[in-house]
Design a protein around this motif. Structure first.
Motif, PDB file in Angstrom:
ATOM      1  N   SER A 124      54.708  33.305  66.060  1.00  9.95           N
ATOM      2  CA  SER A 124      54.137  32.254  65.212  1.00  9.95           C
ATOM      3  C   SER A 124      53.021  31.473  65.904  1.00  9.95           C
ATOM      4  N   ALA A 125      52.526  31.973  67.030  1.00  8.30           N
ATOM      5  CA  ALA A 125      51.513  31.227  67.783  1.00  8.30           C
ATOM      6  C   ALA A 125      50.233  31.094  66.968  1.00  8.30           C
ATOM      7  N   SER A 126      49.750  29.872  66.845  1.00  8.37           N
ATOM      8  CA  SER A 126      48.503  29.620  66.128  1.00  8.37           C
ATOM      9  C   SER A 126      48.037  28.223  66.470  1.00  8.37           C
ATOM     10  N   GLY A 127      46.780  27.942  66.128  1.00 10.10           N
ATOM     11  CA  GLY A 127      46.250  26.602  66.309  1.00 10.10           C
ATOM     12  C   GLY A 127      46.380  26.077  67.724  1.00 10.10           C
ATOM     13  N   SER A 128      47.091  24.948  67.856  1.00  8.94           N
ATOM     14  CA  SER A 128      47.220  24.298  69.159  1.00  8.94           C
ATOM     15  C   SER A 128      47.973  25.162  70.159  1.00  8.94           C
ATOM     16  N   GLN A 129      48.893  26.010  69.672  1.00  5.45           N
ATOM     17  CA  GLN A 129      49.620  26.895  70.597  1.00  5.45           C
ATOM     18  C   GLN A 129      48.671  27.909  71.231  1.00  5.45           C
ATOM     19  N   LEU A 130      47.748  28.447  70.435  1.00  5.13           N
ATOM     20  CA  LEU A 130      46.763  29.381  70.988  1.00  5.13           C
ATOM     21  C   LEU A 130      45.863  28.675  71.994  1.00  5.13           C
ATOM     22  N   GLU A 131      45.447  27.470  71.679  1.00  7.11           N
ATOM     23  CA  GLU A 131      44.604  26.722  72.610  1.00  7.11           C
ATOM     24  C   GLU A 131      45.356  26.407  73.901  1.00  7.11           C
ATOM     25  N   HIS A 132      46.652  26.102  73.765  1.00  2.00           N
ATOM     26  CA  HIS A 132      47.456  25.850  74.969  1.00  2.00           C
ATOM     27  C   HIS A 132      47.560  27.117  75.815  1.00  2.00           C
ATOM     28  N   ALA A 133      47.767  28.269  75.144  1.00  4.75           N
ATOM     29  CA  ALA A 133      47.835  29.547  75.866  1.00  4.75           C
ATOM     30  C   ALA A 133      46.508  29.837  76.562  1.00  4.75           C
ATOM     31  N   LEU A 134      45.400  29.565  75.868  1.00  7.51           N
ATOM     32  CA  LEU A 134      44.092  29.775  76.479  1.00  7.51           C
ATOM     33  C   LEU A 134      43.919  28.882  77.704  1.00  7.51           C
ATOM     34  N   GLY A 135      44.370  27.636  77.606  1.00  8.41           N
ATOM     35  CA  GLY A 135      44.280  26.732  78.754  1.00  8.41           C
ATOM     36  C   GLY A 135      45.061  27.246  79.948  1.00  8.41           C
ATOM     37  N   LEU A 187      35.341  28.308  75.087  1.00  7.58           N
ATOM     38  CA  LEU A 187      36.162  29.441  74.648  1.00  7.58           C
ATOM     39  C   LEU A 187      37.057  29.124  73.459  1.00  7.58           C
ATOM     40  N   SER A 188      37.488  27.886  73.312  1.00  2.00           N
ATOM     41  CA  SER A 188      38.424  27.548  72.226  1.00  2.00           C
ATOM     42  C   SER A 188      37.891  27.927  70.844  1.00  2.00           C
TER      43      SER A 188
END
Length: 272
Positions: A124-135, A187-188
């Motif tokens: 269910s990763a999306s939005g802020s979770q994806l940005e957190h993963a990118l960080g 990148l975000s």
């Protein structure tokens, strides 16, 4: 002139790639080909002209040579250079040189660095979770000791998609970076381009810049330089997102009872 009346060709020498390739062709086992020109020519003589297919420049010669009745490298080496040149162009003399054991020297393969981090994602990763993963990926990549303090000029952000297939985006920074916050800002927005939910996210360094200590802080630069850099950033943002990508708020009628009349938006110019 080289020995045997052969025209001098400084880029080639006895052995080289041709000798190495031939050394693995007998009975499917590896052998050490002779280094002496005369011995190497005798070593290659009984081998088939099919070996020429391994070289891009001569890959098309084995079939026409076979039609002419030339089946071994020894038979090819005995042919006149001019006749081969007239019939096959530049590939003919090159094939004759290879059959006689003359080739360019072996060059060691360049070892390329692979600096990459990957992270598995929940379904269910999306939005802020994806940005957190990118960080997390950015922090891990910058923390790798193989980076040796260098900045990153080009990175590749990629993902394995839940529905199958992959996605990738290659990003070249306007200047080499080692600041995780600035890298996230660049990148975000690329995460929005994902065509489907992702199983995994990867970040790979493709190009390096100077050591991080050579970077200048944005606020430490002269005002004129800082304004020029900000104008360029606004220009790039508007090129991607349109003219409303950078706006400023202007007070129009602060005492108005209608909220829409109190403030207005106008294009922002960093030089103002």
């Amino acid at each position: 002139m080289a020995r045997g009346g052969r025209p001098a060709q400084p880029a080639r020498r006895a052995g080289g790639r041709a000798g190495r390739r031939a050394g693995t062709s007998r009975a499917g086992r590896a052998e050490v080909a002779p280094s002496s020109p005369a011995r190497l020519a005798r070593y290659l003589a009984p081998l088939p002209v099919d070996l020429l297919a391994a070289r891009e420049e001569t890959a098309g010669l084995p079939e026409p040579l076979a039609r002419l009745g030339i089946r071994t490298l020894g038979e090819l080496a005995a042919l006149p250079r001019t006749a081969l040149s007239d019939r096959f162009g530049a590939a003919g003399p090159l094939a004759r040189d290879l059959a006689r054991g003359w080739d360019t020297p072996l060059v060691p393969r360049t070892i390329t660095e692979r600096l990459e981090e990957a992270l598995d994602l929940p379904e269910s990763a999306s939005g802020s979770q994806l940005e957190h993963a990118l960080g997390l990926l950015i922090d891990r990549l910058l923390a790798r000791r193989e980076r040796r303090g260098r900045t990153l000029r080009t990175v590749v952000l990629s993902a394995a998609l839940v529905e199958g297939g992959t996605w990738r985006s290659r990003v070249t920074f306007r200047e080499a970076l080692a600041d995780p916050r600035r890298m996230r800002l660049v990148l975000s927005p690329r995460l929005i381009e994902l065509p489907a939910p992702a199983d995994a996210l990867r970040l790979r360094a493709e190009g390096f810049g100077p050591p991080a200590g050579d970077q200048r802080a944005l606020l430490a630069e002269p005002a004129a330089v800082r304004a020029a850099r900000l104008r360029e950033a606004v220009r790039q943002a508007r090129a991607v997102a349109g003219p409303e990508a950078a706006l400023r708020i202007i007070p129009v009628d602060p005492d108005s009872r209608v909220p829409e009349r109190r403030l207005a938006l106008a294009p922002w110019d960093p030089g103002e």
